[in-house]
Each structure stands twice: as C-alpha cells, then as structure tokens.
Design an enzyme around this catalytic site. Structure first.
Site, PDB file in Angstrom:
ATOM      1  CD  GLU A 151     -21.653   6.401   9.323  1.00  0.00           C
ATOM      2  OE1 GLU A 151     -22.402   5.224   9.539  1.00  0.00           O
ATOM      3  OE2 GLU A 151     -20.396   6.004   8.621  1.00  0.00           O
ATOM      4  CD  GLU A 163     -23.212  -1.206   8.469  1.00  0.00           C
ATOM      5  OE1 GLU A 163     -22.220   0.104   9.151  1.00  0.00           O
ATOM      6  OE2 GLU A 163     -22.952  -1.068   7.228  1.00  0.00           O
TER       7      GLU A 163
HETATM    8  C1  LIG Z   1     -19.522   3.250  10.254  1.00  0.00           C
HETATM    9  S1  LIG Z   1     -18.244   3.561  10.861  1.00  0.00           S
HETATM   10  C2  LIG Z   1     -17.119   5.419  10.928  1.00  0.00           C
HETATM   11  C3  LIG Z   1     -16.402   5.626  10.913  1.00  0.00           C
HETATM   12  C4  LIG Z   1     -16.008   7.140  10.289  1.00  0.00           C
HETATM   13  N1  LIG Z   1     -16.322   7.701  11.875  1.00  0.00           N
HETATM   14  C5  LIG Z   1     -16.515   7.871  10.349  1.00  0.00           C
HETATM   15  O1  LIG Z   1     -17.162   8.300   9.675  1.00  0.00           O
HETATM   16  O2  LIG Z   1     -15.684   7.508   8.785  1.00  0.00           O
HETATM   17  C6  LIG Z   1     -18.025   2.881  12.583  1.00  0.00           C
HETATM   18  C7  LIG Z   1     -17.200   2.599  13.079  1.00  0.00           C
HETATM   19  O3  LIG Z   1     -17.579   2.260  14.459  1.00  0.00           O
HETATM   20  C8  LIG Z   1     -16.759   1.228  14.903  1.00  0.00           C
HETATM   21  N2  LIG Z   1     -17.550   0.353  15.649  1.00  0.00           N
HETATM   22  C9  LIG Z   1     -18.329   0.017  15.671  1.00  0.00           C
HETATM   23  N3  LIG Z   1     -19.396  -0.289  17.048  1.00  0.00           N
HETATM   24  C10 LIG Z   1     -18.064  -0.009  17.812  1.00  0.00           C
HETATM   25  C11 LIG Z   1     -18.053   0.145  18.992  1.00  0.00           C
HETATM   26  N4  LIG Z   1     -19.164  -0.804  19.484  1.00  0.00           N
HETATM   27  N5  LIG Z   1     -17.565   1.064  19.920  1.00  0.00           N
HETATM   28  C12 LIG Z   1     -16.414   1.178  18.904  1.00  0.00           C
HETATM   29  N6  LIG Z   1     -16.308   1.369  18.122  1.00  0.00           N
HETATM   30  C13 LIG Z   1     -16.829   0.828  17.320  1.00  0.00           C
HETATM   31  C14 LIG Z   1     -15.938   0.916  13.902  1.00  0.00           C
HETATM   32  O4  LIG Z   1     -15.206  -0.592  14.090  1.00  0.00           O
HETATM   33  C15 LIG Z   1     -16.480   1.162  12.347  1.00  0.00           C
HETATM   34  O5  LIG Z   1     -14.476   2.083  12.475  1.00  0.00           O
END
Ligand SMILES: C[S@@+](CC[C@H](N)C(=O)[O-])C[C@H]1O[C@@H](n2cnc3c(N)ncnc32)[C@H](O)[C@@H]1O
Length: 496
Positions: A296, A305
């Site tokens: 997500e 994003e």
């Molecule tokens: C919108 S949040 C969603 C978090 C969780 N899945 C939720 O539903 O509460 C997106 C998450 O993806 C992580 N994230 C974004 N890009 C990433 C990457 N390239 N590799 C690992 N994590 C990533 C961010 O740090 C964040 O914790």
C-alpha cells in the site's frame, strides 16, 4: 458607492448582493475578475421563489458565499397554515447550512400571523399562548430552525475532519522521508482499508491454492512497505479465514517502524511465520520468490507516492505467475471552482505555490464535470515498455444547464484494483465507504479559466521521471491556454 479594495491591508469582507438567478453568477464573475479575485470579496445571495437549475446553483458552493437572504415571498403555506419551503428550496438551504452560510430572513410576513403564532406557541410549549410573538418573522425563523434540526448529524469521522476542510496540505513523501508514528497511527485506525485488503488477500490465496492442497502448500507472501504491520495482520487473518498456510516477509525501509514491527511480531507470537526485513524493497535480495506481493504505497493521486517505481523495483521478488495486490491503480481529475483554495495559494505571492499539488479535504468547491481517468499502472508490469512517464489529454464538457463556470484547478482522486473485483479508492462515484486514509489532491491553475456554455475544456497532464525524482506538469489549451505548470519539476516533485 466607491470602495477601495486595492489597499493591501486587512479589511472586513466586502459583501456584494446578487439575485439568485441564472445570469447573476456571470455578473459576480465579471466583477471579481475586475477586482483580480480579491480575497476580501464575499457574496450575499438573494434567494427568489423560483430557482435556477441544480447545476447552475451548484457553482455558488465553490465561491465565497457568506450569506443567503430568503424573502418571505419564497415561502409556501403548508396544510396547517405554517410557512414552508419547496423541496428544492429546502435542499438549497441544507446546502447553505452545510457550508456555514448565514441565513437572513427578509420581507413582510405574508402568512396569517395570529393563527400561526398561536399554533406555534402551543406547539413549542411557548409562554406566548395569546399568540403575541416577539418578531413578525418568527414563524419563518422557526421553520428554518426546524430544517436545521432535521439535518442528519455529521458522522463522527466527518466531525473530526471539520478542521481539515479546504486546508491545503503538502502530500506525504513516504519514500524520501520516514513517516512519523502519529501518521502510522492514523492509517491504522482506517479499518475499512484493511478489510478490503483482507478480502483481496483471501481471494488471492484461494485462487493460488485449491482447497484440497490447503494443508500441504505454503504460500509465500511479502508485504512490501509494511509500516508497523497492519497489512501483515490482514494477511495472517486472511490465511486463517481461508485455512491456507502462509509464510510472510515484512519489508520496511523506515527503521523506526521496523522497531515497532519487531515488538508486534513478538507480542503476537508470529516469530515462526513472519520474517522482518529492514530494507528498501528495491534493493533487498530475497532468499526465495513470493507468490503474492502486498503493498500500500498509494497517494491521493494513486501513483504520486511512487508506488510504480517501488513496485517495479520489487517485481523481481515475485514469481513469474505471482500476484500483486494491488494489481492496478488509476488516477482521476475533475475541473473545480474553488475560490477559497485559489486565494489561499495566491496569498503566497509566488509561482511555485501555483505549481504544487496539495492534499485537501475539499468542501467549498463546485465539481463542474464528472472525473476522468488520467494515468493507470498495472502490477506486475509484464509489458516491454517499462517507462513510468505518462501523458494524457482530456476534454471536459460542462453541462449546458450549468451556465458559465470558472475553473480554479483540478481535484484529483484514485481508484485501485486490489484483486479481481475487490477495489479501494476515493474517486467520488466509486469511493470506498467509511475509508478516511486519503483526502483528494488539488492541482491549482495560475490563472483561473472561464468556460462558457457549450465550450469544452482541454487539459494536458504529464508524469515525468528522472533517476532522482518524479513530478507532474499540467496545462489547459482550450478554451484558452494556460502556461505549462511545473515545467521540469521546478516547483514540486517527489523524491526517489
Ligand atoms: C502508506 S505507508 C503504509 C504502511 C502500512 N502498510 C499501513 O498500511 O499502515 C507506506 C509504507 O511503505 C514504506 N515504504 C515506502 N517505500 C518503500 C520502499 N521502497 N521500501 C520499503 N518500504 C517502503 C514507508 O516507509 C511506509 O511505511
């Protein structure tokens, strides 16, 4: 009366009075253009007993309307002799309440006051049993008060979000920045989002493993961008619900979230099922490939994003026949009148703020045409063209009974297909009910565009990618041309 609105110091708002009929919006529009959209201009609408079309009326909800004057001539008389309003007037008044527009009653009382007053007094258990009321317009006021009381109360979430209405916020950058604990906490309260994910994961597990192999085959599922673990929980609940065996990798690049994730796994006793990987999904070398990749990484405009770039990087973690949840997402835009947002952007007195997209709980706006799809991304991306650059040209027609309209910018939304028919999104016609993780996005226009009846609006949107950043550019080419906004991502971009 001559009023100097050219001075640059704070004033009380200037009210201008307009009869609520078809051409009055045009008069108002000419006037505010002469005044360069001065932020202190406000409108008081004089409501008549016949009303223009709903679309024509709808334009006023994108303007700075402070008051509506309802004359006693507008009122009908109900069977018991009380004043009342037509259904269309009632709907309009509800719209005024909903937009905190003050209602002013005016005119001579045209109802038989003694009878009304004594009835009302009896009805209200008022002391004025002899029918003497303080004010001759009291019955009209009572009726308007009754309409207010009859309105559905705002749901709790809407009440919580009141302070966010029409407030410009910078979109999150979860890839470049690390989200704060409070932001995760807000996400995690949105049960509807996780219910939809759980439904999608259930279906994917059942498609992946037939019932007769449920106890022998283990599905490898990776949650990429796991945050503090709600999608891990949804995945384990889906496995339990479908009786499938699961092995989970939770990949997260935010070290603070990883600490909480470790505590959660320990607390829940998931150590034998869930492995936590503290890494960027684009660079992790996995010990095995996944059957299902759950993520997500969606913004209000879907891909804003950088879900496409992250999932392209993570695609090598997925088996050739593996499933991505979401399997696709599409952004949408629609032209809006939004004079408050326009003035808020303008108050910064620079071009950069007009070339920035904002997350906004849209309220004081008029939606001028149905949203149209802009960009779609599909995962896994098996096409030979791996570029995430996009360009779309769209034509919007404004319904002929709207009359002329002013476009201050574009409201943006997304819809994501999680798996097969399970979707999630904020595009108004298909939005997931009771989900509050995303407000719409707003792309402003440097100079608002006037659209006359019968003419169409031609809009161009670009998604541009470089190794270190992604940005949008946008412009209008009909009925008149705007500059291209945010050329080369000079004002607003998302970091990779
Ligand atoms: C919108 S949040 C969603 C978090 C969780 N899945 C939720 O539903 O509460 C997106 C998450 O993806 C992580 N994230 C974004 N890009 C990433 C990457 N390239 N590799 C690992 N994590 C990533 C961010 O740090 C964040 O914790």
């Amino acid at each position: 009366m001559m009023i100097d609105i050219t001075e640059d110091k704070p004033h009380f708002p200037y009210f201008f009075f307009f009869l609520l009929q078809d051409d009055s919006w045009e008069i108002w529009n000419s006037f505010r253009l002469l005044c360069e959209h001065h932020s202190q201009l406000s409108v008081a609408l004089d409501v008549l007993n016949s009303l223009p079309s709903a679309n024509s009326l709808g334009r006023w909800f994108g303007e700075s309307v402070r008051a509506a004057i309802i004359s006693t001539d507008c009122f009908l008389t109900n069977a018991r002799g009380y004043p009342c309003l037509s259904k269309r007037h009632q709907k309009l008044v509800s719209g005024f309440f909903n937009h905190s527009i003050q209602i002013v009653l005016s005119g001579e009382p045209v109802h038989s006051l003694p009878r009304i007053n004594s009835d009302l007094a009896a009805n209200n258990n008022d002391n004025n049993v002899d029918g003497v009321q303080k004010h001759p317009l009291r019955p009209y006021l009572d009726y308007v008060g009754y309409l207010y009381q009859r309105m559905d109360p705002l749901p709790e979430q809407e009440r919580f979000e009141l302070g966010y209405r029409d407030f410009l916020q910078s979109p999150l950058q979860p890839l470049m920045d690390n989200l704060e604990a409070q932001t995760y906490e807000t996400f995690e309260k949105d049960t509807m989002k996780y219910i939809q994910y759980q439904r999608a994961i259930c279906k994917a597990l059942q498609d992946r493993v037939p019932d007769d192999k449920a106890s022998s085959v283990t599905t490898v599922l990776m949650v990429v961008g796991a945050g503090r673990g709600p999608l891990v929980r949804a995945s384990l609940q889906a496995a339990e619900e479908t009786g499938r065996k699961l092995k989970v990798y939770a990949v997260e690049k935010n070290p603070n979230a990883v600490v909480t994730l470790h505590s959660l796994v320990k607390l829940e006793g998931w150590e034998n099922i869930v492995s936590i990987i503290s890494s960027d999904m684009r660079y992790w070398d996995a010990p095995e490939k996944a059957d299902i990749l759950v993520s997500e990484l969606l913004g209000s405009f879907g891909d804003n994003e950088l879900s496409p770039e992250c999932l392209d990087g993570a695609q090598r973690l997925l088996k050739d026949d593996g499933i991505s949840i979401p399997s696709s997402y599409t952004s949408f835009i629609q032209p809006v009148t939004a004079s408050k947002l326009y003035n808020d952007v303008k108050s910064h007195k620079d071009v950069a703020h007009f070339e920035t997209a904002y997350v906004v709980k849209l309220h004081n706006i008029a939606r001028l045409a149905p949203p149209q799809p802009v960009f779609t991304f599909i995962h896994p991306n098996r096409s030979t063209d791996k570029s995430n650059n996009r360009y779309t040209k769209l034509q919007f027609g404004v319904s002929s009974d709207t009359g002329s309209a002013m476009i201050h910018g574009f409201a943006g939304y997304f819809d994501a297909v999680l798996y097969k028919e399970v979707h999630l999104g904020i595009e108004p016609s298909t939005s997931t009910p009771n989900m509050f993780s995303w407000f719409p996005i707003f792309f402003p226009l440097r100079t608002p565009i006037s659209l006359h009846p019968g003419s169409s609006l031609e809009v161009h949107f670009w998604r541009c990618c470089r190794p270190s950043k992604v940005w949008y550019e946008w412009s209008v080419t009909s009925p008149s041309s705007s500059p291209i906004h945010n050329t080369n991502g000079r004002s607003y971009w998302v970091g990779l």
